[in-house]
Design an enzyme around this catalytic site. Structure first.
Site, short mmCIF file in Angstrom:
data_model
loop_
_atom_site.label_atom_id
_atom_site.label_comp_id
_atom_site.label_asym_id
_atom_site.label_seq_id
_atom_site.Cartn_x
_atom_site.Cartn_y
_atom_site.Cartn_z
N HIS A 15 0.87 -1.17 0.00
CA HIS A 15 0.00 0.00 0.00
C HIS A 15 0.91 1.22 0.00
CE1 HIS A 15 -3.20 -2.76 1.93
NE2 HIS A 15 -3.42 -2.64 0.63
N GLU A 30 1.69 3.28 3.12
CA GLU A 30 2.27 2.60 4.28
C GLU A 30 3.76 2.47 4.02
OE1 GLU A 30 -0.05 -0.97 4.73
OE2 GLU A 30 -1.94 0.16 4.82
N HIS A 55 3.44 -3.79 6.40
CA HIS A 55 2.34 -2.84 6.27
C HIS A 55 2.37 -1.84 7.42
CE1 HIS A 55 -0.18 -4.97 3.12
NE2 HIS A 55 0.76 -5.86 3.38
N GLU A 112 2.29 -5.73 10.56
CA GLU A 112 1.76 -4.37 10.76
C GLU A 112 2.70 -3.66 11.72
OE1 GLU A 112 -0.80 -3.03 9.25
OE2 GLU A 112 -1.75 -4.77 8.32
#
Length: 667
Positions: A265, A268, A398, A490
């Site tokens: 993404h 990110e 991410h 994450e």
């Protein structure tokens, strides 16, 4: 004078036997000779020839606007390709190309291409002598930049032909990129001290800076690293990978391969930066003799893709961390979420799991995916990458939470969006997630500030579908289509943290990244061979009680992640009898070696895992060739097929100059 007479010999000979030859006629013949143009091959090819009177160069001051930063101050005309004056050059398509090349290539290979072109169009003149540029400089730039021209369907410019217009150092060439290299070395000194160690620059890097750093790193450690492109983004940017291995560019037997992916993404961005730092760190620490890093690289092939979505990153970076919204730049240039763009093989797995012989690995991509979905070029490149290398583990970095997520990401119950949806390798995935979370400075701590969801009680890890469900994710695709086990990392609440946070985040994640890469050396590995000692490609390795097989690579080698304990492992291949072995993996053992020798046997149709007619064969990839580059054609004046002009043709066609058809590919 001798050379002069030789050039005119053809005109004089016809008069030699004429006794009536007078001095006036001889002088007239010589004068005629002076007016005969003399053509070198490259000049004849473009219709420009020089007369003998023009042969001696006259050095003049360099006054061309786009060539003011070349490492010399005087040039001469005619130039190497035959332009007779500055005015003629400035009206030509060659010089126009230099003026717009930065924009056409979106800054890639700039100013290298422009300086190289100037060295031909406005060559160096010294002591009234034209000096041609070095062929080695041309070949270096072409090797690095020809892909950028291919991306916009432009041919390599004729005047940058390394064999025609450049010479070797033995012939007395000059390097038009010498000053540029010196400036780059000074700039790179801000990142590297010029020795073995590397000083990491904790700032955000543009796409061109990222490409430069990766290539500089590979050049610094050529014996253990290499860069390669797996494809291009929608806007033509390289998806550039740097690999580390003691044999870069080659798969070594029994050496596991891993991949790390950042910036899926575009907004990110922390993962992108961490992987740039990791590449520099691996190179410098290896050179410094760090035994841990040397062992890792000497026993593992590591592939690092810092940016899977460089187009989205540019959108996010244009706003900056202070103004970037939650989704600005998340999607690619087609406005597609790349983590929803992969084939939904998880639904196929759920629908077919009750079949006795249906396998939960290497599920083929259904034709409906190619027919009904807009497939992003970034997604396509990643799928081909996964199919081309025997990856064992992977991590996709991410942002937006602080947790490790693992497959399945798509819920096993269509009405329940948050329900535990484990794979057959649930314990393996939990262990991989646990390794990263526990090695991270704060991820597994109960008192760590979270971003909304509560993962502290779970030690900073979660099943993906238990968090939230979505189809078409990359991690599920890795697991169900290949041998690769991928987790999603994450990295924190802030998708685009400020630059002051980059160094602390590197410290929090460095050990976790290293520990995760080292975790590939767990379980068992080995080679499946026939009775003649030949490796068997595509043999299946099954573990009793785990309904997910892995397959052998090109030379018959395999890697199977397993937790400590007793396991029954079976190797099977079409046309061979299967062999089972009972193994015991102690807790203190890193990886065990288990080889198999299979004997030829009649094929048992009941063991054909691909006997479900609705599924395509696994080897069928992009069956409709929708990503093959087809050239649209148009008819010329005489009815011949001509290639349709690309978008950049308008730069040249509207100025009334001679059409540069030499820029058209296959023209």
């Amino acid at each position: 004078m001798i050379n002069f007479v030789r050039r005119c010999e053809c005109h004089i000979t016809q008069f030699m036997d004429n006794k009536m030859l007078t001095v006036l006629i001889l002088i007239s013949a010589l004068a005629t000779c002076l007016s005969v143009p003399r053509c070198e091959p490259e000049e004849a090819a473009i219709g420009r020839c020089r007369t003998p009177a023009e042969e001696r160069p006259q050095c003049i001051e360099m006054v061309l606007g786009y060539c003011q930063d070349v490492p010399y101050s005087h040039t001469t005309f005619p130039n190497i390709v035959g332009h007779r004056s500055r005015q003629e050059l400035e009206m030509g398509a060659e010089y126009l190309l230099l003026s717009v090349i930065h924009g056409l290539l979106k800054g890639e290979c700039s100013p290298d291409i422009r300086l190289l072109g100037c060295s031909v169009l406005a060559p160096r003149c010294q002591d009234d002598r034209l000096m041609k540029p070095c062929r080695s400089s041309c070949e270096m730039v072409k090797k690095s930049c020809v892909h950028a021209f291919e991306a916009i369907q432009m041919a390599w410019p004729y005047f940058l032909d390394c064999d025609r217009f450049f010479v070797s150092s033995e012939e007395g060439c000059h390097d038009p990129l010498s000053d540029l290299r010196e400036k780059q070395d000074v700039a790179f000194a801000n990142i590297s001290d010029g020795g073995l160690s590397t000083i990491l620059q904790f700032t955000y890097h543009s796409n061109s800076q990222m490409f430069s750093i990766l290539k500089k790193t590979a050049a610094k450690c050529p014996h253990i690293s290499n860069t390669y492109s797996i494809g291009r983004s929608v806007e033509g940017k390289d998806l550039l990978v740097i690999e580390f291995s003691n044999n870069p560019g080659q798969h070594d037997l029994l050496e596991p391969e891993i991949k790390l992916i950042g910036n899926m993404h575009g907004n990110e961005v922390l993962g992108r930066q961490l992987l740039i730092y990791l590449a520099q760190y691996l190179c410098s620490e290896y050179l410094l003799g760090n035994e841990r890093i040397q062992t890792l690289i000497n026993t593992t092939r590591i592939h690092i893709l810092p940016s899977m979505n460089p187009d989205g990153y540019e959108i996010a970076a244009s706003e900056g961390h202070e103004y970037n919204g939650w989704t600005s730049g998340r999607a690619n240039a087609q406005n597609l979420d790349l983590n929803r763009n992969f084939p939904d093989l998880t639904s196929i797995f759920y629908n077919r799991r009750r079949f006795r012989h249906f396998r939960s690995d290497h599920i083929p991509i259904p034709e409906s995916y190619w027919l009904n979905k807009v497939v992003a070029p970034e997604t396509y490149a990643i799928m081909k990458w996964i199919r081309s290398y025997p990856f064992v583990i992977s991590a996709s970095l991410h942002g937006g939470e602080l947790v490790i997520s693992y497959p399945f990401d798509f819920s096993r119950h269509p009405q329940e969006e948050r329900i535990l949806s484990p794979t057959p390798d649930e314990q393996i995935f939990r262990q991989l997630a646990r390794i990263y979370a526990d090695s991270h400075a704060t991820m597994s701590n109960n008192d760590t500030e979270r971003c909304g969801a509560s993962f502290a009680s779970k030690g900073g890890i979660t099943n993906g579908a238990l968090w939230y469900s979505f189809a078409g994710g990359m991690s599920d695709f890795n697991y169900l289509h290949s041998n690769c086990y991928e987790i999603t990392v994450e990295l924190g609440c802030d998708k685009f943290p400020s630059e002051v946070e980059l160094y602390p985040e590197w410290l929090r994640n460095k050990e976790a990244l290293l520990s995760f890469m080292e975790s590939v050396h767990r379980g068992i590995k080995g080679i499946v061979k026939d009775q003649h000692g030949n490796g068997i490609k595509g043999a299946t390795i099954s573990v009793r009680g785990m309904r997910h097989d892995i397959t052998t690579a090109e030379d018959g080698d395999y890697w199977r992640l397993l937790n400590p304990g007793v396991h029954i492992v079976t190797a099977a291949a079409t046309g061979y009898s299967k062999v089972s072995k009972r193994i015991n993996l102690p807790k203190n053992m890193q990886v065990g070696r288990v080889d198999f020798v299979l004997k030829k046997a009649p094929r048992d149709p009941s063991l054909d895992y691909f006997n479900i007619p609705e599924l395509d064969n696994y080897e069928r990839f992009d069956p409709f060739n929708q990503f093959e580059q087809y050239s649209q054609r148009e008819l010329g004046e005489n009815g011949e097929e001509r290639t349709e002009k690309p978008w950049w043709w308008a730069y040249f066609s509207q100025l009334g100059i001679s059409a540069p058809t030499w820029l058209l590919r296959n023209y």
